[in-house]
Design a protein around this motif. Structure first.
Motif, PDB file in Angstrom:
ATOM      1  N   UNK A 117       0.823  -1.209   0.000  1.00 27.81           N
ATOM      2  CA  UNK A 117       0.000   0.000   0.000  1.00 27.81           C
ATOM      3  C   UNK A 117       0.857   1.259   0.000  1.00 27.81           C
ATOM      4  N   UNK A 118       1.932   1.242   0.801  1.00 24.71           N
ATOM      5  CA  UNK A 118       2.819   2.410   0.815  1.00 24.71           C
ATOM      6  C   UNK A 118       3.482   2.619  -0.540  1.00 24.71           C
ATOM      7  N   UNK A 119       3.905   1.518  -1.180  1.00 25.09           N
ATOM      8  CA  UNK A 119       4.551   1.622  -2.484  1.00 25.09           C
ATOM      9  C   UNK A 119       3.613   2.198  -3.544  1.00 25.09           C
ATOM     10  N   UNK A 120       2.313   1.844  -3.445  1.00 22.43           N
ATOM     11  CA  UNK A 120       1.337   2.299  -4.441  1.00 22.43           C
ATOM     12  C   UNK A 120       0.664   3.603  -4.042  1.00 22.43           C
ATOM     13  N   UNK A 121       1.037   4.140  -2.866  1.00 25.25           N
ATOM     14  CA  UNK A 121       0.444   5.395  -2.426  1.00 25.25           C
ATOM     15  C   UNK A 121      -1.006   5.262  -2.012  1.00 25.25           C
ATOM     16  N   UNK A 122      -1.375   4.105  -1.452  1.00 24.09           N
ATOM     17  CA  UNK A 122      -2.750   3.842  -1.039  1.00 24.09           C
ATOM     18  C   UNK A 122      -2.852   3.915   0.478  1.00 24.09           C
ATOM     19  N   UNK A 145      -5.710   1.095  -5.744  1.00 24.81           N
ATOM     20  CA  UNK A 145      -4.778   1.932  -6.504  1.00 24.81           C
ATOM     21  C   UNK A 145      -5.311   2.201  -7.906  1.00 24.81           C
ATOM     22  N   UNK A 146      -5.893   1.188  -8.538  1.00 22.49           N
ATOM     23  CA  UNK A 146      -6.481   1.368  -9.867  1.00 22.49           C
ATOM     24  C   UNK A 146      -7.653   2.335  -9.813  1.00 22.49           C
ATOM     25  N   UNK A 147      -8.482   2.204  -8.774  1.00 25.30           N
ATOM     26  CA  UNK A 147      -9.632   3.093  -8.637  1.00 25.30           C
ATOM     27  C   UNK A 147      -9.192   4.542  -8.498  1.00 25.30           C
ATOM     28  N   UNK A 148      -8.145   4.762  -7.686  1.00 22.11           N
ATOM     29  CA  UNK A 148      -7.661   6.118  -7.497  1.00 22.11           C
ATOM     30  C   UNK A 148      -7.069   6.689  -8.772  1.00 22.11           C
ATOM     31  N   UNK A 149      -6.552   5.776  -9.627  1.00 22.80           N
ATOM     32  CA  UNK A 149      -5.986   6.229 -10.900  1.00 22.80           C
ATOM     33  C   UNK A 149      -7.054   6.357 -11.980  1.00 22.80           C
ATOM     34  N   UNK A 150      -8.295   6.018 -11.636  1.00 27.48           N
ATOM     35  CA  UNK A 150      -9.388   6.126 -12.595  1.00 27.48           C
ATOM     36  C   UNK A 150      -9.476   4.990 -13.561  1.00 27.48           C
ATOM     37  N   UNK A 151      -8.867   3.851 -13.237  1.00 28.19           N
ATOM     38  CA  UNK A 151      -8.877   2.700 -14.128  1.00 28.19           C
ATOM     39  C   UNK A 151      -9.884   1.680 -13.633  1.00 28.19           C
TER      40      UNK A 151
END
Length: 533
Positions: A117-122, A145-151
């Motif tokens: 999570x830390x690596x992906x900024x989540x 992480x994908x959701x936050x990136x809009x994917x």
């Protein structure tokens, strides 16, 4: 510094108590957050209890083998007040995501998942966990992480399809009860054989792993062989934490020269059960191989021994009673000439081996059963007593009886009607092995519409299996063997397979059971029809 008391949580199964099987820590030991503290058996499964605290163990409040009600304090940990805010979970229910005094949510996640999570900024505290008891998994973090990136992203875990959440056990043809369990395993695993590669892997594991999950039996085997579980190579994880099986421990011990006579005798005793599902001779059983001790489920007791009737075994007994006294049983038996099936399997074995698949008779039986279920919907059904309706299912999910060291389990192979022969062989073998090493999960043991069990692997021919309520039928397979039969007026040797079909007589009449069995036999006599969709 303060002393916190960790209380036995409801591990997400709605249980009221559990048996503390084994402590994994001792007083004075320094521990990390999410480190396993103990192994606890409920009436559903054996689970590891992760610590919500980082600190030093000061006292163990219960003894191994003791039955502990949910909410009872079991261990005290001295923690640094300034270092626990980020990692600790609620004392009252460590199996669920917790909140602090201000209402902020604290995630229930493994250290490796937190690192990801830390690596992906989540922000792991904002991730909804899909693991057992709400644990946040690696897949949940990646999805966030994908959701936050809009994917767009798939969910971390498929929703189980279950006809009855309570129907998690089934009686085998031998009169034993099948029970449930959980997770996934790849159909093949690359193994490094050179000693140099082993040492490199061991060094990588020492530096990369500070925690390894394993079943109690696997931990016991590792202790016998003097193997450090954290050094055993594995490509498998449970909720983001490396997971090791007994087979991996034995293989690793042998490869690095740490195996002992105990390992060799264990391999000899358990070889049939752990090595597999392959049938190399026509006289072998139809499904996975096993031995008497494994089939018994939990080893052989000593004469005069009193065995506690609780946990999984008590759950098995209660479900057996429910099935037997709810559904009136009737059993139909017959025998089919499978000489052509034996020949067909022999012809296909080389092709299957080239595809990395060990071919048994079981996939042929599964396809034959599914074809027959299409024609006899009442056999692929359940009884909704509350609605006073017979529910004929449009899914073909077959449970496969499997002997394990914890009892008999029934992994479910879903959508059998849409899978080819080799796909069925590979998936069934994978789920059977995961059931044996206790890495299979609850949702993979549910949703069955029909069950197949096998008495042939221990030499049986006919049986009276108990139906897996609320299913309405279970098929027991005998031993494929050469037997004298009359063909065109002459006595000749033919390969035959005994069949025993038990049904819930409220839903399935004897005539329907006989016609269904006849259809299965017809397909097994001419197996070429099972090779085309």
């Amino acid at each position: 510094m303060t002393v916190e008391t960790f209380r036995l949580p409801d591990v997400g199964e709605g249980v009221a108590e559990g048996e503390l099987l084994r402590w994994l820590v001792e007083p004075g030991e320094e521990i990390e957050a999410d480190q396993p503290l103990a192994e606890v058996e409920t009436d559903k499964a054996v689970v590891d209890l992760p610590s919500p605290y980082a600190g030093r163990v000061t006292e163990l409040h219960v003894a191994e083998g003791e039955m502990v009600p949910v909410g009872t304090g079991i261990v005290s940990v001295e923690v640094d007040d300034g270092e626990t805010a980020d990692d600790e979970a609620s004392e009252g229910d460590a199996a669920a995501a917790a909140t602090d005094d201000t209402g902020a949510r604290r995630a229930f996640a493994a250290p490796s998942t937190r690192r990801l999570a830390r690596e992906l900024g989540v922000d792991v505290a904002r991730v909804e966990g899909s693991g057992p008891g709400g644990r946040v998994t690696d897949a949940d973090v990646r999805a966030a992480a994908d959701d936050e990136a809009g994917e767009p992203t798939a969910t971390g875990r498929p929703e189980p399809r279950s006809l009855d959440p309570d129907a998690t056990v089934v009686l085998s043809a031998a009169g034993e009860l099948e029970t449930e369990g959980r997770t996934r395993r790849e159909s093949a695993r690359a193994v490094e054989t050179a000693s140099e590669a082993v040492e490199r892997q061991r060094e990588r594991d020492r530096t990369a792993r500070d925690r390894t999950l394993a079943a109690p039996a696997t931990r016991g085997l590792a202790d016998e062989l003097g193997v450090d579980l954290d050094t055993v190579p594995t490509d498998r994880e449970r909720d983001g934490v490396p997971f090791v099986t007994a087979a991996m421990v034995r293989e690793y011990a042998a490869r690095v020269g740490e195996a002992t006579d105990t390992a060799e005798s264990a391999d000899a005793a358990e070889g049939a059960a752990t090595e597999g599902t392959a049938e190399t001779t026509a006289s072998a059983g139809v499904g996975e191989a096993t031995d008497d001790e494994t089939a018994a489920g939990s080893g052989t007791p000593e004469p005069g021994e009193r065995i506690p009737y609780r946990g999984i075994r008590r759950s098995i007994g209660e479900q057996m009673e429910r099935s037997k006294y709810t559904a009136p049983h009737a059993t139909h038996t017959d025998e089919v000439d499978v000489t052509r099936l034996v020949e067909t399997k022999a012809e296909l074995e080389a092709h299957a081996e080239a595809e990395g698949v060990s071919l048994t008779y079981l996939p042929f039986v599964m396809r034959a059963v599914t074809r027959a279920l299409r024609e006899f919907p009442r056999v692929n059904a359940s009884l909704d007593e509350a609605a006073e309706e017979i529910v004929c299912h449009d899914e073909y999910n077959l449970g496969i009886a499997t002997a394990t060291d914890a009892g008999l389990m029934v992994p479910v192979v879903e959508d059998v009607d849409g899978k080819g022969l080799l796909d069925l062989a590979a998936e069934t073998a994978t789920k059977v092995e995961r059931a044996r090493d206790r890495s299979i999960g609850r949702e993979e043991m549910q949703g069955g519409t029909f069950t197949i069990t096998n008495v042939g692997v221990i030499g049986g021919e006919y049986a009276t299996p108990i139906v897996n309520y609320p299913e309405v039928a279970i098929l027991a397979l005998g031993r494929v063997a050469e037997r004298p039969r009359v063909v065109d007026g002459e006595v000749v040797p033919r390969y035959t397979l005994p069949l025993s079909l038990s049904v819930d007589h409220r839903v399935v009449d004897g005539a329907v059971a006989a016609r269904f069995t006849n259809r299965v036999m017809d397909l097994l006599r001419s197996p070429s029809r099972l090779l085309v969709d």
